[in-house]
Design an enzyme around this catalytic site. Structure first.
Site, PDB file in Angstrom:
ATOM      1  N   CYS A  42      79.824  42.067 -71.766  1.00  0.00           N
ATOM      2  CA  CYS A  42      78.481  41.697 -72.198  1.00  0.00           C
ATOM      3  C   CYS A  42      78.008  40.472 -71.408  1.00  0.00           C
ATOM      4  O   CYS A  42      78.803  39.615 -71.023  1.00  0.00           O
ATOM      5  CB  CYS A  42      78.469  41.386 -73.690  1.00  0.00           C
ATOM      6  SG  CYS A  42      76.807  41.059 -74.331  1.00  0.00           S
ATOM      7  N   ASP A  44      76.490  38.090 -72.568  1.00  0.00           N
ATOM      8  CA  ASP A  44      76.505  36.942 -73.489  1.00  0.00           C
ATOM      9  C   ASP A  44      77.214  35.736 -72.869  1.00  0.00           C
ATOM     10  O   ASP A  44      78.333  35.854 -72.352  1.00  0.00           O
ATOM     11  CB  ASP A  44      77.229  37.365 -74.782  1.00  0.00           C
ATOM     12  CG  ASP A  44      77.013  36.368 -75.908  1.00  0.00           C
ATOM     13  OD1 ASP A  44      77.362  35.183 -75.731  1.00  0.00           O
ATOM     14  OD2 ASP A  44      76.513  36.771 -76.964  1.00  0.00           O
ATOM     15  N   ARG A  46      78.723  33.385 -74.074  1.00  0.00           N
ATOM     16  CA  ARG A  46      79.931  32.890 -74.748  1.00  0.00           C
ATOM     17  C   ARG A  46      81.187  33.674 -74.383  1.00  0.00           C
ATOM     18  O   ARG A  46      82.268  33.386 -74.907  1.00  0.00           O
ATOM     19  CB  ARG A  46      79.714  32.927 -76.263  1.00  0.00           C
ATOM     20  CG  ARG A  46      78.557  32.083 -76.741  1.00  0.00           C
ATOM     21  CD  ARG A  46      78.164  32.427 -78.166  1.00  0.00           C
ATOM     22  NE  ARG A  46      77.678  33.813 -78.257  1.00  0.00           N
ATOM     23  CZ  ARG A  46      77.299  34.399 -79.395  1.00  0.00           C
ATOM     24  NH1 ARG A  46      77.376  33.738 -80.531  1.00  0.00           N
ATOM     25  NH2 ARG A  46      76.872  35.647 -79.392  1.00  0.00           N
ATOM     26  N   HIS A  98      82.185  42.428 -77.777  1.00  0.00           N
ATOM     27  CA  HIS A  98      82.545  41.262 -78.595  1.00  0.00           C
ATOM     28  C   HIS A  98      81.831  41.307 -79.940  1.00  0.00           C
ATOM     29  O   HIS A  98      80.709  41.795 -80.039  1.00  0.00           O
ATOM     30  CB  HIS A  98      82.200  39.959 -77.855  1.00  0.00           C
ATOM     31  CG  HIS A  98      80.731  39.737 -77.648  1.00  0.00           C
ATOM     32  ND1 HIS A  98      80.007  38.843 -78.391  1.00  0.00           N
ATOM     33  CD2 HIS A  98      79.850  40.317 -76.802  1.00  0.00           C
ATOM     34  CE1 HIS A  98      78.739  38.871 -77.990  1.00  0.00           C
ATOM     35  NE2 HIS A  98      78.622  39.753 -77.027  1.00  0.00           N
ATOM     36  N   CYS A 101      77.772  40.311 -81.303  1.00  0.00           N
ATOM     37  CA  CYS A 101      76.991  40.705 -80.132  1.00  0.00           C
ATOM     38  C   CYS A 101      75.526  40.894 -80.526  1.00  0.00           C
ATOM     39  O   CYS A 101      75.197  41.772 -81.326  1.00  0.00           O
ATOM     40  CB  CYS A 101      77.545  41.997 -79.535  1.00  0.00           C
ATOM     41  SG  CYS A 101      76.660  42.518 -78.040  1.00  0.00           S
TER      42      CYS A 101
HETATM   43 ZN   LIG Z   1      76.936  40.832 -76.515  1.00  0.00          ZN
END
Ligand SMILES: [Zn+2]
Length: 219
Positions: A42, A44, A46, A98, A101
């Protein structure tokens, strides 16, 4: 917040530190790469691909997008898989989703999200495929977590549907495809233990692109 100018300062410090501990580090990196892993994760902020598994630059080929999707009409991810399998010869392809998400969460809501609609439709389709199981889960958070897992499994199957992966596996015995979930609250990785060969066989009837029966080897 780290200022924009500080990024260059950080880069200088990082490059100096790397060079001090290994004077040949950048010369070696500049010459070539031999990653054994393709990581599809992803976007993302993090979930940093290299960091969570302790791999250095050069050791993992990375593709990231919202909700770690492997969409067969997405030229970007298809080109990444082709390059990783055919030219780099990666031994493992990891699809890493994750918990927490935002992409998966957005897809769970029946709401117009503009240009995100066609992208998140892929996750909504995963929901529809597994609606019977998901509707059994009363707790919203648990249902959300389960969709994160099912999405990773379906994206692994999408990887397995590609001709490059099938043909390489057939002739060389790799790459294997793995589905992972990164658990943000603990920082730990959960292996969904997807049975690669079982998935290959399950889709053989209409997705086998090798022109030959599936190999019988076991991993
Ligand atoms: Zn995500």
């Amino acid at each position: 917040m780290v200022s924009y100018e500080e990024l260059f300062e950080n880069n200088k410090i990082w490059a100096q530190r790397k060079s001090r501990s290994d004077p040949e580090y950048f010369a070696r990196l500049a010459r070539e790469q031999h990653p054994d892993y393709l990581y599809i994760g992803c976007a993302d902020s993090r979930v940093p691909a290299n960091d969570i598994v302790g791999l250095e630059p050069g050791e993992v080929f990375v593709h990231r997008n919202i909700a770690n999707l492997v969409n067969n009409s997405d030229l970007n991810v298809m080109a990444v898989i082709n390059y990783a399998v055919v030219h780099l010869g990666v031994k493992h392809i990891i699809v890493c989703g994750h918990y927490n998400c935002g992409g998966v969460k957005a897809a769970m809501q029946a709401k117009d999200l503009g240009i995100l609609n066609p992208w998140l439709r892929n996750v909504r389709d995963v929901y529809r495929l597994h609606q019977a199981e998901l509707q059994q889960i009363q707790n919203d958070h648990e249902r959300y977590n389960r969709l994160v897992e099912l999405n990773v499994t379906e994206q692994c199957i999408n990887v397995i549907k590609t001709a490059e992966v099938q043909q390489s596996y057939h002739s060389k015995g790799y790459p294997e495809v793995h589905g992972w979930i990164f658990d943000l609250p603990t920082g730990r990785i959960k292996d969904l233990k997807i049975n690669f060969e079982e998935k290959l066989r399950a889709i053989e009837e209409i997705y086998n692109l090798t022109g030959q029966p599936w190999p019988e080897r076991s991993s």
